[in-house]
Design a protein around this motif. Structure first.
Motif, PDB file in Angstrom:
ATOM      1  N   GLU A 160       0.859  -1.177   0.000  1.00 27.70           N
ATOM      2  CA  GLU A 160       0.000   0.000   0.000  1.00 27.70           C
ATOM      3  C   GLU A 160       0.900   1.233   0.000  1.00 27.70           C
ATOM      4  O   GLU A 160       1.597   1.496   0.979  1.00 27.70           O
ATOM      5  CB  GLU A 160      -0.916  -0.005   1.222  1.00 27.70           C
ATOM      6  N   THR A 265       8.951   6.127  -3.737  1.00 27.68           N
ATOM      7  CA  THR A 265       7.668   5.857  -3.099  1.00 27.68           C
ATOM      8  C   THR A 265       7.843   4.878  -1.948  1.00 27.68           C
ATOM      9  O   THR A 265       8.491   3.836  -2.092  1.00 27.68           O
ATOM     10  CB  THR A 265       6.673   5.278  -4.124  1.00 27.68           C
ATOM     11  N   THR A 292      -2.005  11.243   7.791  1.00 26.46           N
ATOM     12  CA  THR A 292      -3.093  12.114   7.365  1.00 26.46           C
ATOM     13  C   THR A 292      -3.122  13.383   8.199  1.00 26.46           C
ATOM     14  O   THR A 292      -3.264  14.499   7.669  1.00 26.46           O
ATOM     15  CB  THR A 292      -4.440  11.373   7.459  1.00 26.46           C
ATOM     16  N   ALA A 295      -0.039  15.602   7.329  1.00 29.31           N
ATOM     17  CA  ALA A 295      -0.194  16.275   6.038  1.00 29.31           C
ATOM     18  C   ALA A 295      -1.187  17.424   6.149  1.00 29.31           C
ATOM     19  O   ALA A 295      -0.969  18.511   5.592  1.00 29.31           O
ATOM     20  CB  ALA A 295      -0.651  15.265   4.987  1.00 29.31           C
ATOM     21  N   ARG A 296      -2.262  17.224   6.870  1.00 38.07           N
ATOM     22  CA  ARG A 296      -3.270  18.275   7.040  1.00 38.07           C
ATOM     23  C   ARG A 296      -2.705  19.484   7.787  1.00 38.07           C
ATOM     24  O   ARG A 296      -2.979  20.641   7.438  1.00 38.07           O
ATOM     25  CB  ARG A 296      -4.467  17.704   7.808  1.00 38.07           C
ATOM     26  N   ASP A 305       5.468  13.789   0.769  1.00 39.47           N
ATOM     27  CA  ASP A 305       4.079  14.050   0.396  1.00 39.47           C
ATOM     28  C   ASP A 305       3.260  12.796   0.635  1.00 39.47           C
ATOM     29  O   ASP A 305       3.697  11.676   0.328  1.00 39.47           O
ATOM     30  CB  ASP A 305       3.971  14.449  -1.078  1.00 39.47           C
ATOM     31  N   LEU A 306       2.067  12.989   1.183  1.00 37.38           N
ATOM     32  CA  LEU A 306       1.154  11.873   1.408  1.00 37.38           C
ATOM     33  C   LEU A 306       0.538  11.448   0.091  1.00 37.38           C
ATOM     34  O   LEU A 306       0.112  12.280  -0.713  1.00 37.38           O
ATOM     35  CB  LEU A 306       0.059  12.293   2.395  1.00 37.38           C
ATOM     36  N   ILE A 307       0.476  10.135  -0.151  1.00 36.10           N
ATOM     37  CA  ILE A 307      -0.181   9.592  -1.336  1.00 36.10           C
ATOM     38  C   ILE A 307      -1.637   9.314  -0.987  1.00 36.10           C
ATOM     39  O   ILE A 307      -1.928   8.588  -0.027  1.00 36.10           O
ATOM     40  CB  ILE A 307       0.512   8.305  -1.820  1.00 36.10           C
ATOM     41  N   THR A 308      -2.537   9.924  -1.731  1.00 39.63           N
ATOM     42  CA  THR A 308      -3.958   9.721  -1.490  1.00 39.63           C
ATOM     43  C   THR A 308      -4.313   8.272  -1.753  1.00 39.63           C
ATOM     44  O   THR A 308      -3.989   7.711  -2.800  1.00 39.63           O
ATOM     45  CB  THR A 308      -4.818  10.626  -2.396  1.00 39.63           C
ATOM     46  N   ARG A 309      -4.970   7.663  -0.792  1.00 37.37           N
ATOM     47  CA  ARG A 309      -5.282   6.231  -0.909  1.00 37.37           C
ATOM     48  C   ARG A 309      -6.599   6.046  -1.645  1.00 37.37           C
ATOM     49  O   ARG A 309      -7.607   6.653  -1.323  1.00 37.37           O
ATOM     50  CB  ARG A 309      -5.363   5.597   0.492  1.00 37.37           C
ATOM     51  N   THR A 310      -6.550   5.136  -2.635  1.00 37.41           N
ATOM     52  CA  THR A 310      -7.755   4.826  -3.410  1.00 37.41           C
ATOM     53  C   THR A 310      -8.218   3.398  -3.201  1.00 37.41           C
ATOM     54  O   THR A 310      -9.203   2.975  -3.754  1.00 37.41           O
ATOM     55  CB  THR A 310      -7.494   5.036  -4.915  1.00 37.41           C
TER      56      THR A 310
END
Length: 320
Positions: A160, A265, A292, A295-296, A305-310
């Protein structure tokens, strides 16, 4: 076949000596030898060659060794998990992480996890991604923070992706004129400090230099992260490192590479064939929540940088 027999077999395989194996297992040597012979009889093949007192693995022994190690590790995980559910203990998390993460944000993640789950034992192994992948495959880790992509010969894992990070050229701050960026071709003329084999940073550096058409010149090689950074501070050469490891090191300056730069990554991984324990799942949830929140709030280290999880993860059973 008994777990005790497998444990005795692994001890002999690792020491290549029956007496030393018996000492490690705290059992009488004749008893250990008897159990190994019983295992050989059960499997129908000799596991060791004992010619002239020299103990070596037979082909059958070579085939059994990785399986035995995995079975023993999984049995220990099962005991820990059942003990947690039974209320006997709270469990454990065996986590692997790269040196840059251990030196960076991992300490804060572990601190948050420990405050939330004070009864869970934390075991951390630091190493290069290739080493961690092998340790994870042997069942000696529950989770590992590794660098993507996996290699084609790596074992089946579920990964992940969670972070993307910049690689920068680290050089001594003294006498250094800060520049907006450097070109990879400039490393052709500069001596470099290189990580030991097994570090993904070593492979990333070599690949970037070779793509630019040259082989880097090493002033010194073979170090771990702390050693490499200290060697750079001492003026032995420059090194390509994640930007976050330079936090708190005023003696070093990090210069980004010219756009598009060089990034890597970070992913959290576990074995495909074993569901993570409840304790490991709790750690994963804590890690993702921490990232999260950071990053916020703008608290991620520079270059991360945070990788947006899909999704929940990627099956890498083919190594791609």
């Amino acid at each position: 076949m008994q777990f005790q027999q497998l444990a005795y077999f692994v001890a002999v395989a690792e020491t290549r000596h029956f007496t030393q194996a018996a000492e490690r297992m705290r059992v009488a040597q004749p008893s250990l030898s008897k159990q190994v012979r019983a295992l050989e009889a059960e499997l129908g093949a000799p596991l060791f060659s004992r010619a002239r007192g020299n103990v070596t693995l037979t082909p059958a022994g070579e085939a059994l060794l990785p399986l035995a190690r995995r079975m023993l590790a999984d049995a220990e995980t099962a005991r820990s998990e059942v003990g947690e559910l039974a209320g006997l203990r709270r469990g454990r998390v065996r986590l692997g992480a790269t040196p840059s993460l251990c030196a960076g944000l991992l300490a804060d993640v572990l601190a948050r996890f420990h405050r939330t789950y004070p009864g869970i034992e934390l075991l951390v192994e630091e190493g290069g991604s290739r080493d961690l992948v092998r340790t994870l495959a042997r069942g000696q880790l529950d989770l590992a923070l590794i660098i993507m992509p996996l290699h084609s010969d790596d074992p089946a894992l579920v990964t992940e992706e969670v972070l993307s990070e910049n690689l920068v050229v680290a050089s001594p701050s003294a006498g250094h004129t800060r520049r907006p960026y450097a070109r990879i071709e400039e490393l052709r003329r500069r001596p470099m400090v290189m990580f030991r084999r097994g570090y993904d940073l070593r492979e990333a550096t070599l690949a970037a230099c070779r793509q630019a058409g040259f082989e880097p010149r090493f002033a010194v090689e073979g170090g771990e992260m702390d050693a490499v950074l200290r060697f750079v501070e001492a003026g032995l050469g420059v090194a390509l490192v994640p930007s976050m490891v330079l936090d708190g090191r005023p003696g070093l300056t990090g210069t980004p590479l010219a756009p598009p730069g060089l990034r890597r990554t970070v992913a959290i991984a576990h074995r495909k064939d074993v569901e993570p324990t409840r304790a490991a799942q709790a750690f994963r949830a804590t890690l993702l929540l921490f990232l999260t929140d950071a990053a916020r709030d703008g608290d991620l280290p520079e270059g991360l940088d945070l990788i947006t999880r899909t999704g929940t993860g990627t099956d890498t059973s083919t190594g791609t």
